[in-house]
Design an enzyme around this catalytic site. Structure first.
Site, mmCIF file in Angstrom:
data_model
loop_
_atom_site.group_PDB
_atom_site.id
_atom_site.type_symbol
_atom_site.label_atom_id
_atom_site.label_comp_id
_atom_site.label_asym_id
_atom_site.label_seq_id
_atom_site.Cartn_x
_atom_site.Cartn_y
_atom_site.Cartn_z
ATOM 1 N N GLY A 114 0.768 -1.219 0.009
ATOM 2 C CA GLY A 114 -0.057 0.176 0.034
ATOM 3 C C GLY A 114 0.766 1.265 -0.270
ATOM 4 N N ARG A 145 1.361 -4.834 -5.670
ATOM 5 C CA ARG A 145 1.083 -5.985 -5.140
ATOM 6 C C ARG A 145 1.613 -7.273 -6.206
ATOM 7 N NH1 ARG A 145 -2.591 -3.006 -1.786
ATOM 8 N NH2 ARG A 145 -1.725 -3.126 0.503
ATOM 9 N N ASP A 158 4.108 -4.860 6.590
ATOM 10 C CA ASP A 158 4.558 -5.971 7.030
ATOM 11 C C ASP A 158 4.538 -6.993 6.032
ATOM 12 O OD1 ASP A 158 1.751 -5.908 7.135
ATOM 13 O OD2 ASP A 158 1.992 -7.797 8.318
ATOM 14 N N THR A 200 3.447 2.694 5.726
ATOM 15 C CA THR A 200 2.202 2.366 5.939
ATOM 16 C C THR A 200 1.241 3.394 6.768
ATOM 17 O OG1 THR A 200 0.477 1.013 6.981
ATOM 18 C CG2 THR A 200 2.583 0.823 7.675
ATOM 19 N N ASP A 213 -1.424 2.941 8.410
ATOM 20 C CA ASP A 213 -2.059 2.434 9.402
ATOM 21 C C ASP A 213 -1.183 2.232 10.914
ATOM 22 O OD1 ASP A 213 -4.446 1.912 7.997
ATOM 23 O OD2 ASP A 213 -3.601 -0.040 7.205
ATOM 24 N N ASP A 259 0.537 0.238 12.324
ATOM 25 C CA ASP A 259 0.161 -0.938 13.175
ATOM 26 C C ASP A 259 1.400 -1.748 13.126
ATOM 27 O OD1 ASP A 259 -0.386 -1.415 10.543
ATOM 28 O OD2 ASP A 259 -1.906 -2.592 10.980
ATOM 29 N N ARG A 284 -8.078 -1.290 8.288
ATOM 30 C CA ARG A 284 -8.636 -2.626 8.150
ATOM 31 C C ARG A 284 -8.563 -3.333 9.473
ATOM 32 N NH1 ARG A 284 -6.947 -4.685 2.782
ATOM 33 N NH2 ARG A 284 -7.759 -2.786 2.176
HETATM 34 P P1 ADP Z 1 2.278 -4.405 2.575
HETATM 35 O O1 ADP Z 1 3.593 -4.577 2.511
HETATM 36 O O2 ADP Z 1 1.775 -2.624 2.511
HETATM 37 O O3 ADP Z 1 1.734 -4.941 3.855
HETATM 38 P P2 ADP Z 1 1.039 -6.790 0.973
HETATM 39 O O4 ADP Z 1 0.837 -7.476 2.420
HETATM 40 O O5 ADP Z 1 0.333 -6.727 0.049
HETATM 41 O O6 ADP Z 1 1.408 -5.133 1.557
HETATM 42 O O7 ADP Z 1 2.620 -7.149 0.584
HETATM 43 C C1 ADP Z 1 3.251 -6.467 -0.522
HETATM 44 C C2 ADP Z 1 4.150 -7.392 -1.359
HETATM 45 O O8 ADP Z 1 5.146 -8.234 -0.591
HETATM 46 C C3 ADP Z 1 3.125 -8.671 -1.941
HETATM 47 O O9 ADP Z 1 2.266 -8.318 -3.035
HETATM 48 C C4 ADP Z 1 4.070 -9.472 -2.423
HETATM 49 O O10 ADP Z 1 4.715 -9.417 -3.439
HETATM 50 C C5 ADP Z 1 5.061 -9.566 -1.042
HETATM 51 N N1 ADP Z 1 4.997 -10.540 -0.004
HETATM 52 C C6 ADP Z 1 3.975 -10.306 1.151
HETATM 53 N N2 ADP Z 1 3.862 -11.451 1.800
HETATM 54 C C7 ADP Z 1 4.750 -12.271 1.244
HETATM 55 C C8 ADP Z 1 5.191 -13.650 1.715
HETATM 56 N N3 ADP Z 1 4.752 -14.190 2.749
HETATM 57 N N4 ADP Z 1 6.189 -14.179 0.764
HETATM 58 C C9 ADP Z 1 6.766 -13.599 -0.210
HETATM 59 N N5 ADP Z 1 6.323 -12.348 -0.610
HETATM 60 C C10 ADP Z 1 5.520 -11.726 0.023
#
Ligand code: ADP
Length: 327
Positions: free
Chosen positions: A15, A76, A107, A130, A132, A134, A176
């Site tokens: 995000g 993503r 995270d 982020t 948020d 959090d 969220r």
């Molecule tokens: P944020 O970083 O804002 O929490 P996301 O949870 O959508 O956003 O994670 C961003 C990107 O990080 C994902 O689209 C993916 O490419 C990578 N990612 C997230 N979790 C994993 C995971 N468990 N293993 C590998 N890549 C991951």
């Protein structure tokens, strides 16, 4: 992982959050100051897999500290969840000789970075980006302060129109999994009730508090709801209020994505600059696979695998403050 870092890549992932550009600028200029080559990886992990990587110079990051969004774009990336995707990503870095990475994201992005660094022995540093707020291991995340100030500005405007018509507004803000934006913007705008994911929504309590205010002829009411509150967000809350209290003129306003945009606040620019600078120093000092945070106004380093979403307990004091001040 002991090879000396000489070429670094920076990316924004997940995000978007205002202040990401200020962090990119800090990484690039600190890297160049220390004689490193710096590369920008476009669209998060997608650009790494697709080899969409550009060299960044001091001038590449001129005039961006005040801009929202991210010049590197963010995304993503499903392929990064698979070993094959991560292996292709490593291939792109190898081609350019990039031997250190800085990931600005949430995270999820850190989980990806942790896996990637373990599998391919590439040092990674995370910066918490982020809205948020959090994430464990930091008092600040890049973007929260701007987002909450945007929410406050919008809610102040809603109060004017609520006041003109003696209306109740149920306002939904982002969050969220965490209620920080709701809690802070609600207190700052004098909201009567604040509903957050950390607390099970007691709809009867909300109805009786609104009834009691109606009796006292306190007709202007703001209820701030985090999108992740367990009752289902502002629409659901307003639906039940309209059914149970048909005499109250109730409207819904969902603030949505305006909270992600806009020029970053001073606080976000400053913390992004401090964190970006510190991330490069971490790579140079061999402090690998940590998230850079700020705790008690000092830089604080948390292993990437521990930089997870943190559901903090919202103290009862906060909720008492809201009740007393909104009476
Ligand atoms: P944020 O970083 O804002 O929490 P996301 O949870 O959508 O956003 O994670 C961003 C990107 O990080 C994902 O689209 C993916 O490419 C990578 N990612 C997230 N979790 C994993 C995971 N468990 N293993 C590998 N890549 C991951």
């Amino acid at each position: 992982m002991q090879q000396k870092v000489s070429k670094i890549g920076v990316l924004t992932s997940g995000g978007d959050a205002p202040g990401m550009n200020a962090a990119v600028r800090a990484v690039v200029r600190t890297g160049i100051y220390y004689g490193l080559e710096v590369y920008g990886i476009m669209r998060g992990y997608s650009g790494m897999i697709e080899n969409d990587i550009v060299p960044l110079h001091s001038r590449s990051v001129a005039n961006i500290i005040q801009r929202g969004g991210t010049i590197l774009k963010t995304a993503r990336c499903k392929e990064f969840f698979e070993y094959e995707g991560r292996s292709r990503a490593f291939g792109s870095l190898k081609k350019l000789g990039i031997n250190g990475l800085i990931i600005i994201g949430g995270d999820g992005s850190f989980r990806g970075a942790h896996k990637f660094s373990t599998e391919f022995q590439i040092p990674c540093i995370g910066l918490p980006g982020t809205i948020d707020k959090d994430i464990a291991g930091t008092d600040f995340t890049i973007g929260f302060d701007t987002a909450v100030n945007t929410a406050v500005e919008a809610i102040d405007k809603i109060r004017d129109t609520a006041d003109a018509h003696d209306r109740l507004f149920v306002i939904e803000v982002m969050g969220r999994d965490a209620g920080y934006i709701a809690l802070h913007s609600g207190i700052a705008t004098g909201a009567e009730n604040i509903l957050i994911p950390e607390r099970k929504t007691d709809i009867e309590e909300l109805i009786s508090s609104l009834q009691e205010k109606e009796k006292r002829k306190k007709l202007v009411n703001l209820v701030v709801v985090a999108e992740g509150d367990n009752y289902g967000g502002a629409e659901e809350v307003a639906k039940v209020v309209k059914q149970r209290l048909p005499n109250i003129d109730t409207k819904v306003c969902i603030l949505g994505h305006i909270q992600r945009g806009g020029s970053p606040s001073c606080i976000d620019r400053v913390i992004a600059s401090r964190m970006g600078y510190s991330a490069v120093e971490c790579l140079l000092e061999g402090k690998f696979n940590v998230m850079v945070g700020i705790v008690n106004n000092k830089m604080h380093f948390t292993p990437l695998e521990k930089a997870v979403k943190a559901k903090q307990k919202i103290s009862d004091d906060w909720l008492r403050i809201i009740k007393i001040l909104a009476s």
